[in-house]
Design a protein around this motif. Structure first.
Motif, PDB file in Angstrom:
ATOM      1  N   PHE A  19       0.842  -1.192   0.000  1.00 61.70           N
ATOM      2  CA  PHE A  19       0.000   0.000   0.000  1.00 61.70           C
ATOM      3  C   PHE A  19       0.880   1.245   0.000  1.00 61.70           C
ATOM      4  O   PHE A  19       2.053   1.212   0.382  1.00 61.70           O
ATOM      5  CB  PHE A  19      -0.949   0.019   1.207  1.00 61.70           C
ATOM      6  N   ASP A  20       0.291   2.339  -0.442  1.00 61.65           N
ATOM      7  CA  ASP A  20       0.937   3.643  -0.404  1.00 61.65           C
ATOM      8  C   ASP A  20       0.763   4.198   1.009  1.00 61.65           C
ATOM      9  O   ASP A  20      -0.371   4.309   1.492  1.00 61.65           O
ATOM     10  CB  ASP A  20       0.269   4.563  -1.436  1.00 61.65           C
ATOM     11  N   ASP A  23      -1.906   6.601   1.495  1.00 63.91           N
ATOM     12  CA  ASP A  23      -3.292   6.167   1.308  1.00 63.91           C
ATOM     13  C   ASP A  23      -3.388   4.664   1.570  1.00 63.91           C
ATOM     14  O   ASP A  23      -3.671   3.881   0.668  1.00 63.91           O
ATOM     15  CB  ASP A  23      -3.755   6.494  -0.117  1.00 63.91           C
ATOM     16  N   GLY A  27      -4.791   0.434  -0.593  1.00 65.26           N
ATOM     17  CA  GLY A  27      -4.054  -0.807  -0.760  1.00 65.26           C
ATOM     18  C   GLY A  27      -4.722  -1.978  -0.059  1.00 65.26           C
ATOM     19  O   GLY A  27      -4.785  -3.086  -0.599  1.00 65.26           O
ATOM     20  N   TYR A  55       5.590  -1.331   4.176  1.00 67.54           N
ATOM     21  CA  TYR A  55       4.343  -0.869   3.580  1.00 67.54           C
ATOM     22  C   TYR A  55       3.601  -2.032   2.931  1.00 67.54           C
ATOM     23  O   TYR A  55       3.281  -2.037   1.741  1.00 67.54           O
ATOM     24  CB  TYR A  55       4.633   0.253   2.579  1.00 67.54           C
ATOM     25  N   SER A 312       5.374  -6.032  -6.748  1.00 70.04           N
ATOM     26  CA  SER A 312       5.210  -4.601  -7.008  1.00 70.04           C
ATOM     27  C   SER A 312       4.326  -4.249  -8.200  1.00 70.04           C
ATOM     28  O   SER A 312       4.478  -3.180  -8.784  1.00 70.04           O
ATOM     29  CB  SER A 312       6.600  -3.974  -7.222  1.00 70.04           C
TER      30      SER A 312
END
Length: 339
Positions: A19-20, A23, A27, A55, A312
């Protein structure tokens, strides 16, 4: 294309859930949507990785609790929870709770070992007990005792208006039979067999008697079943990164091939002091990947797989890969989608 000696019986997939950090909700929602898609496509299992202080999914049990309420059939697994970060009693409570919420669909995968970057993380994780913590198999044995319903305390009964149990609650029947051990060495494979656990093998193993990945993995499966009470019937699930390109766009194919090409050097020789071996990522049409799997010494020993999604890629890439796996690759391996 050669015919498999036995059809693929169970098909699962594994996602890291990146996830970012700006945000994270998006994700996590993507991960839940992929699990829902997996159920729609007939996958037998959806598995999530863990990533502490990164992350990615840091709390796989919490994510699977959410997934349990958005699905009805697909099994939900963790691959794997490192017990060095966990209190076995508290984890037993969480696992039992999610198993009850899911209707008996939870498949916890676990492993042992000292947490990564130990010197840096120990002051936060175990500020008072770092020097005395045990990170070996004993931690698994404690978890198994609690999940199986053995006493966790010598106190039980009524105190005022509150009722106390001496065992972990809730009780989740069948959960002990669905616990998997993520092993990458002959020692861990033998130990998991002796404990009567299920075995998760992945695209990472330790080069001990060979530098041929498939042969290493095959020997670990053999050692596990030799020491397991159920012998050849003991459950083993193989995990490899597979990226079918049947319905991929030209841009996606180029990205997938570049991804595998950049990771290929690490697969040629053992890496680091632990002599870690990585499996090459399998990229190509479903027919091409099936040919390579039939020739894989360890794949010929299993009838369950948990294919890992690349780290990714974007959501639509994962949708395409999962769809091709379920509709093209897995049927070529003899699998039939769940009803």
């Amino acid at each position: 294309m050669p015919s498999p000696s036995q059809p693929l019986r169970k098909l699962g997939f594994l996602t890291i859930g990146l996830f970012d950090p700006a945000d994270p909700g998006r994700g996590h929602e993507s991960t839940l949507q992929l699990i829902e898609l997996g159920e729609q496509l007939g996958f037998d299992g959806a598995w999530v990785r863990h990533r502490h202080l990164q992350y990615g999914i840091s709390s796989p049990v919490a994510v699977l609790a959410a997934a349990s309420q958005r699905t009805r059939r697909i099994e939900l697994g963790t691959a794997v929870i490192p017990l060095g970060w966990e209190n076995p009693l508290r984890l037993a409570e969480d696992l039992a709770t999610v198993d009850i919420l899911s209707g008996g669909r939870l498949n916890p995968g676990i492993s042992v070992g000292r947490p990564g970057h130990w010197d840096q993380v120990a002051p936060a994780l175990y500020p008072d007990t770092a020097e005395s913590e045990e990170f070996g198999y004993e931690r698994v044995e404690r978890l198994l005792r609690f999940v199986k319903g053995e006493p966790a305390t010598d106190f039980s009964g009524v105190e005022g208006i509150e009722v106390y149990s001496d065992r972990v609650q809730p009780v989740a029947p069948g959960l002990p039979n669905r616990i998997w051990y993520g092993g990458g060495s002959l020692r861990s494979a033998r130990w998991a067999g002796e404990q009567g656990l299920n075995l998760l093998t992945s695209n990472v193993v330790r080069a001990e008697q060979s530098e041929d990945f498939a042969e290493i993995q095959r020997s670990q499966i053999e050692a596990f079943r030799t020491h397991h009470p159920e012998g050849a019937r003991a459950r083993v699930s193989q995990g490899l990164v597979v990226i079918p390109t049947d319905s991929a766009s030209p841009e996606q194919r180029a990205k997938y091939l570049d991804y595998a090409r950049n990771r290929l050097p690490r697969t040629t020789t053992p890496q680091g002091p632990a002599r870690t071996m990585f499996a090459p990522d399998l990229v190509g049409t479903s027919a091409e990947i099936a040919e390579r799997l039939y020739a894989h010494a360890a794949f010929r020993e299993v009838d369950e797989v948990v294919f890992a999604l690349p780290f990714s890629f974007g959501h639509q890439d994962y949708v395409q890969i999962l769809t091709d796996i379920a509709t093209r690759l897995a049927p070529a391996l003899g699998w039939q989608p769940a009803a």
